[in-house]
Design a protein around this motif. Structure first.
Motif, PDB file in Angstrom:
ATOM      1  N   ASP A 157      -0.018   3.966  -2.906  1.00 48.79           N
ATOM      2  CA  ASP A 157      -1.138   4.892  -2.778  1.00 48.79           C
ATOM      3  C   ASP A 157      -0.735   6.151  -2.031  1.00 48.79           C
ATOM      4  OD1 ASP A 157      -2.665   2.993  -4.018  1.00 48.79           O
ATOM      5  OD2 ASP A 157      -3.433   2.146  -2.141  1.00 48.79           O
ATOM      6  N   GLN A 158       0.194   6.031  -1.095  1.00 47.51           N
ATOM      7  CA  GLN A 158       0.584   7.179  -0.282  1.00 47.51           C
ATOM      8  C   GLN A 158       1.420   8.181  -1.051  1.00 47.51           C
ATOM      9  OE1 GLN A 158       2.507   5.741   3.209  1.00 47.51           O
ATOM     10  NE2 GLN A 158       0.708   4.676   3.947  1.00 47.51           N
TER      11      GLN A 158
ATOM     12  N   ASN B  37     -11.687  17.296   5.056  1.00 43.89           N
ATOM     13  CA  ASN B  37     -10.333  16.813   5.368  1.00 43.89           C
ATOM     14  C   ASN B  37      -9.566  17.755   6.289  1.00 43.89           C
ATOM     15  OD1 ASN B  37     -11.098  14.938   3.519  1.00 43.89           O
ATOM     16  ND2 ASN B  37      -9.466  15.325   2.064  1.00 43.89           N
TER      17      ASN B  37
ATOM     18  N   GLU C  75      -0.724  11.059  -2.163  1.00 38.41           N
ATOM     19  CA  GLU C  75      -1.457  11.762  -1.117  1.00 38.41           C
ATOM     20  C   GLU C  75      -0.572  12.813  -0.450  1.00 38.41           C
ATOM     21  OE1 GLU C  75      -2.966   8.792   1.526  1.00 38.41           O
ATOM     22  OE2 GLU C  75      -4.601   8.285   0.176  1.00 38.41           O
TER      23      GLU C  75
ATOM     24  N   GLY D 255       0.788  -1.217   0.000  1.00 42.75           N
ATOM     25  CA  GLY D 255       0.000   0.000   0.000  1.00 42.75           C
ATOM     26  C   GLY D 255       0.820   1.267   0.000  1.00 42.75           C
TER      27      GLY D 255
ATOM     28  N   SER E 165      -5.522  13.088   4.720  1.00 35.96           N
ATOM     29  CA  SER E 165      -5.825  12.582   3.375  1.00 35.96           C
ATOM     30  C   SER E 165      -7.157  11.840   3.354  1.00 35.96           C
ATOM     31  CB  SER E 165      -4.704  11.656   2.904  1.00 35.96           C
ATOM     32  OG  SER E 165      -4.675  10.492   3.710  1.00 35.96           O
ATOM     33  N   GLU E 166      -7.665  11.590   2.153  1.00 38.66           N
ATOM     34  CA  GLU E 166      -8.948  10.896   1.981  1.00 38.66           C
ATOM     35  C   GLU E 166      -8.933   9.526   2.662  1.00 38.66           C
ATOM     36  OE1 GLU E 166     -11.772  11.910   0.503  1.00 38.66           O
ATOM     37  OE2 GLU E 166     -10.965  13.857  -0.093  1.00 38.66           O
ATOM     38  N   SER E 167      -7.812   8.809   2.543  1.00 36.62           N
ATOM     39  CA  SER E 167      -7.725   7.467   3.123  1.00 36.62           C
ATOM     40  C   SER E 167      -7.467   7.502   4.628  1.00 36.62           C
ATOM     41  CB  SER E 167      -6.618   6.666   2.434  1.00 36.62           C
ATOM     42  OG  SER E 167      -5.356   7.230   2.731  1.00 36.62           O
ATOM     43  N   GLY E 168      -7.051   8.646   5.141  1.00 36.96           N
ATOM     44  CA  GLY E 168      -6.764   8.767   6.569  1.00 36.96           C
ATOM     45  C   GLY E 168      -5.378   8.301   6.954  1.00 36.96           C
ATOM     46  N   SER E 169      -4.571   7.926   5.970  1.00 34.46           N
ATOM     47  CA  SER E 169      -3.248   7.399   6.282  1.00 34.46           C
ATOM     48  C   SER E 169      -2.180   8.486   6.404  1.00 34.46           C
ATOM     49  CB  SER E 169      -2.819   6.392   5.215  1.00 34.46           C
ATOM     50  OG  SER E 169      -2.755   7.026   3.949  1.00 34.46           O
TER      51      SER E 169
END
Length: 143
Positions: free
Chosen positions: A42-43, A78, A46, A39, A127-131
């Motif tokens: 994806d970061q 956000n 972001e 993963g 971020s949208e994913s919260g990560s």
């Protein structure tokens, strides 16, 4: 040196080069696949938005007005305002035009009850994913 013997020689460097290339390709593929499986891919996309905020504190009312001065528009869901106690408040989009975006000129107000010198208020983006999260701007009380 016999010329005939040179052309019939079976030894060559190509098997060694072939093995080195296969190992290099395997390592590169493992790194690329590993990044996406874990993963981490994806970061990369972001990243925190570039924005500037200004702060205007009214000591009589205790209100701190936070205004988005310039930079990218940001999704209001956000963005949080973190007060000196550490509690977070969502950006009040309804107080502006309610479009879900924070654009230049829009502001939000929080009330600070008897702040101490050195207390900090932060505008935090997640971020949208919260990560991933990042502090976009901070204000420190110097009273």
């Amino acid at each position: 040196m016999q010329l005939k013997h040179l052309f019939t020689e079976d030894r060559a460097v190509s098997p060694v080069i072939g093995v080195i290339l296969m190992v290099a390709i395997t390592v590169i593929l493992a790194a690329v696949i590993g990044t996406f499986v874990l993963g981490l891919g994806d970061q990369v996309s972001e990243t925190a938005p570039q924005a500037s905020f200004s702060f205007d504190y009214n000591s009589t009312s205790g209100d701190l007005v936070i205004t988005h001065d310039s930079g990218e528009s940001i999704t209001s869901a956000n963005v949080e305002i973190v007060d000196p106690s550490g509690s977070a408040t969502d950006w009040d989009d309804a107080a502006n035009n309610g479009d879900g975006k924070i654009t230049a000129g829009e502001s939000d107000t929080i009330t600070l009850s008897s702040p101490s010198s050195g207390d900090t208020v932060r505008v935090v983006w997640t971020s949208e994913s919260g990560s991933t999260s990042s502090t976009l701007q901070k204000w420190t009380y110097n009273g």
